[in-house]
Design an enzyme around this catalytic site. Structure first.
Site, PDB file in Angstrom:
ATOM      1  CG  HIS A 244      -2.245  -1.624   1.234  1.00  0.00           C
ATOM      2  ND1 HIS A 244      -2.733  -1.769   0.811  1.00  0.00           N
ATOM      3  CD2 HIS A 244      -1.990  -2.599   2.152  1.00  0.00           C
ATOM      4  CE1 HIS A 244      -3.502  -2.747   0.893  1.00  0.00           C
ATOM      5  NE2 HIS A 244      -2.764  -2.942   1.732  1.00  0.00           N
TER       6      HIS A 244
HETATM    7  O1  RIB Z   1      -4.795  -0.258   4.516  1.00  0.00           O
HETATM    8  C1  RIB Z   1      -3.586  -0.352   4.387  1.00  0.00           C
HETATM    9  C2  RIB Z   1      -2.907   0.880   5.480  1.00  0.00           C
HETATM   10  O2  RIB Z   1      -3.582   0.467   6.891  1.00  0.00           O
HETATM   11  C3  RIB Z   1      -1.755   1.137   5.027  1.00  0.00           C
HETATM   12  O3  RIB Z   1      -1.922   2.645   5.064  1.00  0.00           O
HETATM   13  C4  RIB Z   1      -1.262   0.452   6.230  1.00  0.00           C
HETATM   14  O4  RIB Z   1       0.214   0.988   6.670  1.00  0.00           O
HETATM   15  C5  RIB Z   1      -2.132   0.392   7.397  1.00  0.00           C
HETATM   16  O5  RIB Z   1      -1.660   1.841   8.049  1.00  0.00           O
END
Ligand code: RIB
Ligand code: CA
Length: 314
Positions: A244
């Site tokens: 992500h």
């Molecule tokens: O949904 C994914 C996000 O939530 C990313 O930033 C992960 O690190 C968590 O913070």
């Protein structure tokens, strides 16, 4: 050479946050990190602060200030994600406790002071976790909003739905009120939703390329990715898990990797069923004014080429 992009990174490390930090650290010609702000999210603030400093020291960047911010959301109780990231938030790699100290200034005051000091329109906010620190800063100092060049965030989702609930992505779900403040602030927003990050799977072949770098930072990254992906491999039955947070930094380095459009985005802050949902008006049926550039597609191979090449520089 174009001027380096001045950024503040707001983060809740998190193995994927660590990948984003290391991508930024591996790009010193393009990016100047003014500071790192820890926020409660994946794990409590004490650990996100520790983890941010571990990554800084691993990359040889203990010169960068790490500031502690909010230890809970603006209004809702803190929800964490140890089931994904492990009890420390950086499970997978075994590294020494950090020796660098946290800077004494509160992260929210650091954000405000930096935006007021730096030339207007020159500082980019890069958010990798819940938006609590940014929401607090905007409440405390509304004058900073027009001073922000842009806010590039990992958060939200639309066709992909949610990952912490059927409707909501974790970063927005943890602090919907803060997200609502940010999306109403008028700051130019670039949004990296699950619709993009779910195209970025840490496949065995991609992880093997990072392992082949052979350095200590790369080994730690591989250990983190192999731990982090296990939850999503189980959930999605996929080869690897979605990566992500590095999308935020990759956008600064190679925006051409991404395509999207300007849309109106509103945040669900009342219904418990859809709390934290990002309501993205992709087809512009609401008549509401676009307030974010929502990314939907990414060149996945190009993204991992960039990430691997920059990790090799550390
Ligand atoms: O949904 C994914 C996000 O939530 C990313 O930033 C992960 O690190 C968590 O913070
Ligand atoms: Ca994160």
């Amino acid at each position: 050479m174009t001027a380096r992009r001045k950024i503040i990174i707001d983060t809740d490390p998190g193995q994927d946050d660590a990948a984003a930090l290391m991508l930024a650290f591996g790009s010193p010609d393009e990016i100047e990190v003014l500071g790192i702000c820890a926020v409660a999210g994946n794990v409590p603030l004490r650990l996100t602060s520790r983890n941010a400093r571990i990554v800084c020291e691993l990359a040889g960047r203990s010169d960068i200030g790490v500031y502690e911010g909010a230890d809970k959301p603006l209004e809702r109780p803190l929800v964490t994600a140890e089931h994904v990231h492990g009890k420390t938030g950086l499970d997978g790699a075994v590294l020494d406790e950090p020796t660098m100290a946290v800077r004494p200034q509160h992260a929210v005051d650091f954000i405000i002071e930096t935006l007021r000091r730096e030339e207007e329109g020159t500082v980019t906010l890069c958010t990798l976790g819940p938006l609590t620190n940014i929401g607090m800063a905007l409440r405390k100092a509304p004058d900073i909003a027009p001073r922000v060049r842009e806010l590039v965030m990992m958060g939200g989702g639309f066709s992909e739905g949610g990952n912490i609930t059927p409707a909501a992505e974790f970063n927005i779900f943890v602090d919907p009120q803060a997200a609502d403040i940010v999306f109403r602030s008028g700051i130019p927003i670039v949004m990296m939703p699950l619709d993009v990050t779910h195209q970025l799977m840490t496949t065995k072949a991609r992880v093997a390329r990072i392992a082949a770098i052979g350095t200590r930072p790369a080994k730690a990254m591989v250990d983190w990715l192999e731990f982090f992906e296990r939850f999503d491999v189980e959930k999605y039955g996929s080869d690897g898990g979605p990566l992500h947070d590095p999308t935020v930094i990759a956008y600064l380095l190679k925006p051409e990797l991404f395509t999207g459009r300007n849309c109106n985005v509103e945040i669900e802050t009342t219904s418990e069923l859809t709390m934290g949902m990002t309501v993205v008006d992709w087809w512009r049926v609401s008549g509401r004014t676009p307030n974010a550039r929502v990314m939907r597609h990414v060149d996945s191979d190009g993204f991992f080429d960039l990430l691997t090449e920059r990790l090799a520089r550390l």
